[in-house]
Each structure stands twice: as structure tokens, then as C-alpha cells.
Design an enzyme around this catalytic site. Structure first.
Site, PDB file in Angstrom:
ATOM      1  N   HIS A  72      -3.696   2.524 -34.252  1.00  0.00           N
ATOM      2  CA  HIS A  72      -3.470   1.565 -35.346  1.00  0.00           C
ATOM      3  C   HIS A  72      -3.670   2.248 -36.715  1.00  0.00           C
ATOM      4  CE1 HIS A  72      -3.621  -2.586 -37.100  1.00  0.00           C
ATOM      5  NE2 HIS A  72      -4.335  -1.969 -38.035  1.00  0.00           N
ATOM      6  N   GLU A  73      -4.813   2.919 -36.859  1.00  0.00           N
ATOM      7  CA  GLU A  73      -5.106   3.540 -38.163  1.00  0.00           C
ATOM      8  C   GLU A  73      -4.132   4.683 -38.446  1.00  0.00           C
ATOM      9  OE1 GLU A  73      -6.967   2.023 -40.133  1.00  0.00           O
ATOM     10  OE2 GLU A  73      -7.923   0.681 -38.689  1.00  0.00           O
TER      11      GLU A  73
ATOM     12  N   CYS B  22       1.909  -5.308 -37.931  1.00  0.00           N
ATOM     13  CA  CYS B  22       3.146  -5.733 -37.265  1.00  0.00           C
ATOM     14  C   CYS B  22       3.021  -7.187 -36.825  1.00  0.00           C
ATOM     15  CB  CYS B  22       3.397  -4.834 -36.062  1.00  0.00           C
ATOM     16  SG  CYS B  22       4.915  -5.222 -35.188  1.00  0.00           S
TER      17      CYS B  22
ATOM     18  N   CYS C 148       1.983  -5.435 -30.201  1.00  0.00           N
ATOM     19  CA  CYS C 148       2.065  -4.095 -30.798  1.00  0.00           C
ATOM     20  C   CYS C 148       0.682  -3.651 -31.274  1.00  0.00           C
ATOM     21  CB  CYS C 148       3.042  -4.116 -31.970  1.00  0.00           C
ATOM     22  SG  CYS C 148       3.135  -2.561 -32.879  1.00  0.00           S
TER      23      CYS C 148
ATOM     24  N   CYS D 116       5.239  -1.081 -30.829  1.00  0.00           N
ATOM     25  CA  CYS D 116       6.518  -1.709 -30.498  1.00  0.00           C
ATOM     26  C   CYS D 116       7.598  -0.701 -30.887  1.00  0.00           C
ATOM     27  CB  CYS D 116       6.695  -3.026 -31.255  1.00  0.00           C
ATOM     28  SG  CYS D 116       6.938  -2.842 -33.024  1.00  0.00           S
TER      29      CYS D 116
ATOM     30  N   CYS E  59       7.840   0.110 -34.700  1.00  0.00           N
ATOM     31  CA  CYS E  59       6.723   0.889 -35.250  1.00  0.00           C
ATOM     32  C   CYS E  59       6.743   2.312 -34.679  1.00  0.00           C
ATOM     33  CB  CYS E  59       5.393   0.201 -34.932  1.00  0.00           C
ATOM     34  SG  CYS E  59       5.210  -1.364 -35.814  1.00  0.00           S
TER      35      CYS E  59
END
Lengths: 450, 177
Positions: B129-130, B140, B145, B164, B167
Site C-alpha cells: 500500500h505505502e 483505490c 485492492c 487491482c 493500480c
């Protein structure tokens, strides 16, 4: 969607501004920051922001003052107060002044998401509400005519049907029912809508003046005719001419009008050659033209000419269900005009408005609401605000000790007739007598319909 | 800024930097996820001590922004971007806590293992994520995701450990793979 939502973070601490700014950016919002209330107002003056996150304690203009100024200048912007644990009272004050919500520092990231979701949901509902109100207006309004009663719906359908024809129209209706609005609506929906709509009140013009106004004149046509002037028949050029109170037109003018309608030509005062004119005629009257024809004061041939299509505008008492809608409309209008916030009517007052006879129809209702709004000192109009409609209620029954029974009958019958707008059936019902008896009383007391 | 520097970023690996006591298992899980999900070059950097310089006595937590600033000022040993795994509880001033922190298009991302209850799959999700934020990705709207904003551990567990396709397209473009 989120890109369209703009957020302004207002905080004197750089680190707080940055934290929130980055969070909003990561969430996909358009974000800006301002280090003070003054800077925030500058940002707001330059561009529109949907939501403001405002720190309560800032040097200079504090959060509370910014909330007030924002609500005053940008009422569509939502404000969320950010405050420390110790200043909840101030946050509550800010909520009273119009802030949408508040967050206690530090807050969990999900609290911020929840606040955003709540505000955006509220904004969406607000948008939907405005849209639906617009849709409702389309149903309940017809070119500035207000009413959703079956009588008005039938009138709207009729206007739509006849607007595009060129046939002369006669609009019948009591005074104050909105005959001119109906004429304007017909014009607006017709193929002549881009040409002028000229209303003339035949009752307000003396015969000679009406002739020169309608037909125009050349220079020197009569004493005082220093310059040539076009008449309304010419000026209207392809538009609609609305002759209000056509029953007031003199016999001589009736002949002239008839000729114009038959030939579609006019001869200016002082000219000998006729010129062609193109207009649609809509006439209106509150008087029974048939009775005038019988009495020999109105020409039958002119009546047939102007009365190809007849429209009857119902009096307000026959469409009492429209009264709340009209009251709401006039409240909005006069609140805005008088810069007062008067937007409610108590159920007692509405009951009184619904039961009033409204002999002056919509115009009388409009005047009543305007007067009540002007004199109102609160947001809600109570029964007392409409006391002037029924003077006896507040002032008490007039002293009738010296009146004879016949005098009392005259006063009471006249009052009931006025209250019902001279609706014989309604008045007879209120007096609990037959229509025949009422007619006898009217004759006996020499009462005349205004 | 990151877009402008994309070419130079592609020539350098992603550094994984342990701060404080970070289990080898965690590092392995994160490195494995990056290799599997994105397939980009990685380098595990020598570990550093716990970031005591960022400790806030009032909150009894560590200021994420100060740690990021400190790492950015260090020699990153040829790594274009660094993913630091820390064993302390992180905060940013307005929030009570954060699982991780990174600026959009920045060079350094933080992952706090403190609240993850020693579960490597959670660390993997925070790390991906980061890293997405370093690659200019917003949160998102796709709920599965890994770039979807996780409000708490419950949310985090419902998020999948991958991007996803939209992304992923952005991340692989930025990672040059």
C-alpha cells in the site's frame, strides 16, 4: 468523483496542515492549505471549496470567526472544526453557528473518513433535493402560474393545446385570478414568443387616448401631435396583444377593433392609407359579456370575433388546495424582497387562509402574505398575522344595538356574500337557506355584486 | 517529481530497511511479495536502531514524518526508494496512529509492525500500500485492492495482498517492470 471535491485545510501548524493535506491527496480529493483564517478567506475568494477543515485556535481570526464569515459569504461550503479535547464547548458553539461537524485532535483515520462520507452524503442529498424541487416546480408551475389542482392542470393542458394556433382567445375570470399571467403563458408557448407581448388595460384608458395608443398617429394629426408615433397594433409586430377588461371598451372603439380584427389592417390617425398588421389577440374580462350583449352595451359580432376560444381561470376559492403552494411561493418572494426570514405559517393561520373566501383571489392572497411578512417579527406567521382578513374577529362584533332586524340581515348577508366571493350556492349553504331565498334577500336589500 | 525522475528510479533497486527489532520472517515475507507481485529488483539494507529521535513523550508514539525526513537525509546505498519496516507505534499529528506512512511520489515509505500482531501477511499489505503511494497512487475505490484505505485491522484483513489491475499497471510502470 472525489477529484471534483475540493478541501481547504486551515491550520496555523504546518505539520497539521501537511498531514491532512497528504491524507486528502491520498484519498483522491483536490486539497489546498491555508495558514490562517485571513488566508483561508483569500483562497475562498479565488476558488470554490466544498469542505473546509478549520482549526479552532489560530492567531488572528480564530476558527469561530472563520465559520461565521464562511457561512455568511459561502453558505454552500461545509465546515468541519478541528479542536483539542479541552475546547469541546467552543466546537459546539461553532456547530450552532453552522459548522457541519467537529473532530477532536488527534483522531483515528477512520473518523476522518466517516466525517467525509457523512458530509458528502449530505451534499448529495442536498443536490438531489434541489433537483427534485426543480422537477416539482415543473409540475406545479406553468410559466409563473402556480397551482397543482385539477382545475389548474386542466387550464395548463388547454394553454398547451391552443398556444400554437393563431385563433383569438377570450380569458374569463374574476379580478385577481391571473388572467394576464395566462395570456403571457400562451404567448410564451406560441410561435410568436420572440416577438413582443403588449398588455393594455382597456379600463384605464379614456376612449380618445386608447385610439391613439392602439392605432398610432402622424405628425399634426391632432393638436399636440408634435411627432408621429406608432400604435400598439404596429409595435406588436408579429407578437401578442393582450386587451384586458375588454368589456370596458366604448361602442365606438368596438367598431374600430372589429374592423382591425376582420381586415388585419389599420389606418393611423392622420393617414388615409391602411397598413397591414400582424398580431394575435388575447382579450380578457371579468364581466359577463353575454349579459352586456343582451343589454346592448357590447357588440355581438365583436364578441364572436374575440371569442373563438374561451379560457376560464378558476377563482381561488374553487382551487383552495393550491393555497398552501401559493402561500409558500409568496413567502419565499416577500422574505427575499424584505430581507426577512419568514418561511412558516402555523396550522391555525393556514386553516384561516384556506377557509377565507378570497373575493380578490390570488392578488388578495398575495397582498395578505406580503402584509403579514412585512409586519412579522418572527420566522412563523401565526393566526394573528392575518387578523386583518376578518376584522370582526379581533375588533369584536360591532355595536348593533340600534340596528333593526332588516339592517342586521342586510349587513350579515352582504358579509357572507363578500366572504364567498358572491358564490350563491356557498353563501346559501353558510346561511343555511335555499338559493331562492338568498336571491330574494339580495334583491330585497338592494345588494349588488361588486 | 516522481514522474520526472522515473528513468533514474528504474535503474536502482527498492531498498528494504529494518529499523529496530524486525523479525527476519517479516523481511522475507515483504521481499517475497514485492518479487512476486511486481517482480522488481530489491536490496535488503543493513538494519538500523530503533528511531528514538522520533519519540514523542506526550503521545508515547513515534512521529512518522520525522523518521521519513531522517531516512531521506541518509545515504540510501544506491536505492532509489526505501521501504522501512519499524517495530514502533507511528503517528502523524492529527491521527491517533497510522499503520504506515508515505508521501505521494516520495522516496521513503514506513511500515509499522507494532499493531499488526506479528502477522506477516498484514505487513505485506501495508508495504504494498505505502509503496503504491510512492508510485503516485491514490487510495483505490476497489474494496479488495491493496490500495483501498484500511480503517483498521478488520478492514486490512479484508483487503487482498495485491493491486487491482489499474493500480498494478501504474505500479509496474513506475517500477519499470
Amino acid at each position: 468523483m472525489k477529484q471534483q471535491v475540493s478541501v481547504l485545510v486551515v491550520d496555523d501548524e504546518l505539520i497539521v496542515r501537511e498531514s491532512l493535506y497528504h491524507w486528502f491527496k491520498k484519498e483522491g480529493y483536490r486539497a489546498e492549505t491555508a495558514p490562517s483564517g485571513e488566508a483561508a478567506l483569500e483562497c475562498l475568494a479565488k476558488e470554490r471549496f466544498d469542505i473546509l477543515f478549520v482549526d479552532m485556535k489560530m492567531p488572528g481570526m480564530d476558527g469561530l470567526e472563520l465559520v461565521e464569515k464562511t457561512q455568511e459569504r459561502y453558505p454552500d461550503a461545509s465546515v468541519v472544526i478541528i479542536t483539542a479535547y479541552g475546547s469541546i464547548d467552543t466546537a459546539v458553539t461553532a456547530m450552532k453557528k453552522g459548522a457541519s461537524d467537529y473532530l477532536l485532535k488527534p483522531f483515528k483515520p477512520d473518523q476522518l473518513s466517516l466525517v467525509m462520507e457523512k458530509i458528502l452524503r449530505h451534499k448529495r442529498l442536498d443536490r438531489e433535493c434541489r433537483y427534485l424541487k426543480g422537477e416539482l416546480d415543473k409540475i406545479t408551475r406553468f410559466d409563473n402560474i402556480i397551482g397543482e389542482s385539477p382545475e389548474m392542470q386542466a387550464l395548463y393542458a388547454m394553454i398547451t393545446d391552443i398556444a400554437d394556433t393563431d385563433a383569438p382567445i377570450l380569458i374569463l375570470g374574476e379580478t385577481g385570478t391571473g388572467k394576464e399571467l395566462v395570456a403571457k403563458a400562451i404567448h410564451a408557448k406560441s410561435g410568436r414568443k420572440n416577438a413582443p407581448f403588449i398588455p393594455i388595460n382597456c379600463g384605464s384608458l379614456p376612449d380618445t387616448l386608447m385610439e391613439s395608443e392602439l392605432f398610432g398617429f402622424t405628425r399634426g394629426a391632432f393638436t399636440g401631435a408634435h411627432a408621429a408615433r406608432k400604435g400598439y397594433f404596429e409595435v406588436v409586430a408579429g407578437g401578442t396583444l393582450f386587451l384586458d377588461e375588454i368589456g370596458e371598451v366604448s361602442s365606438r372603439m368596438q367598431v374600430d377593433l372589429l374592423r382591425v380584427l376582420e381586415e388585419k389592417k389599420i389606418t393611423k390617425l392622420g393617414e388615409t392609407t391602411p397598413r397591414e398588421v400582424d398580431f394575435r389577440l388575447i382579450s380578457a374580462t371579468r364581466r359577463g359579456l353575454e349579459r352586456m350583449i343582451k343589454a346592448g352595451t357590447f357588440r355581438q359580432d365583436l364578441f364572436f370575433r374575440i371569442n373563438v376560444i374561451t379560457l376560464e381561470v378558476p377563482p381561488l376559492r374553487k382551487r383552495a388546495s393550491d393555497i398552501p403552494l401559493l402561500v409558500d411561493h409568496f413567502l419565499t418572494r416577500y422574505s427575499r424582497e424584505t430581507n426577512k426570514r419568514v418561511d412558516r405559517v402555523t396550522s391555525d393561520a393556514m386553516g384561516a387562509l384556506l377557509s377565507h373566501g378570497w373575493p380578490g383571489n390570488v392578488r388578495e392572497l398575495e397582498n395578505a402574505v406580503e402584509r403579514a411578512v412585512v409586519l412579522s417579527r418572527s420566522r412563523t406567521l401565526s393566526l394573528e398575522a392575518f387578523d386583518f382578513l376578518t376584522p370582526g374577529r379581533k375588533q369584536g362584533v360591532p355595536d348593533t344595538r340600534n340596528h333593526t332586524l332588516r339592517e342586521m340581515e342586510r349587513v350579515h348577508v352582504a358579509k357572507i356574500l363578500e366572504q364567498t366571493g358572491w358564490n350563491i350556492t356557498q353563501a346559501a349553504g353558510l346561511l343555511d337557506i335555499s338559493r331562492t331565498t338568498l336571491h330574494r334577500m339580495i334583491k330585497r336589500n338592494g345588494l349588488e355584486k361588486p | 517529481m516522481a514522474w520526472k525522475n522515473r528513468e533514474s528510479l528504474l535503474q536502482h533497486p527498492l531498498g528494504i530497511l529494518p529499523l529496530g527489532r524486525v523479525e527476519g520472517e517479516m523481511i522475507k515475507a515483504v521481499a517475497g511479495a514485492f518479487a512476486g507481485e511486481i517482480g522488481m529488483p530489491l536490496r535488503v539494507m543493513p538494519g538500523l536502531e530503533s528511531p528514538d529521535y522520533a519519540f514523542d513523550r506526550h503521545r508515547i508514539q513515534y512521529d512518522a514524518a520525522r523518521i521519513i525526513t531522517r531516512i531521506e537525509s541518509m545515504d540510501l546505498a544506491g536505492c532509489a526508494r526505501v521501504l522501512a519496516l519499524v517495530d514502533v507505534d507511528l503517528f502523524v499529528p492529527v491521527f491517533t496512529f497510522v499503520f504506515g506512512e508515505a508521501r505521494l511520489g516520495g522516496r521513503v515509505a514506513l511500515v509499522s509492525l507494532f499493531r499488526l500482531e506479528d502477522r506477516p501477511e498484514r505487513a505485506v499489505k501495508i508495504a504494498l500500500h505505502e509503496f503504491g503511494h510512492l508510485c503516485m497512487l491514490d487510495h483505490c475505490r476497489e474494496s479488495r485492492c491493496v490500495m483501498h484505505f484500511a480503517k483498521g485491522l478488520g478492514h486490512l484483513d479484508r483487503v487482498a495482498p495485491y493491486y487491482c489491475r489499474y493500480c498494478l499497471g501504474q505500479v509496474t510502470y513506475m517500477a519499470g517492470v
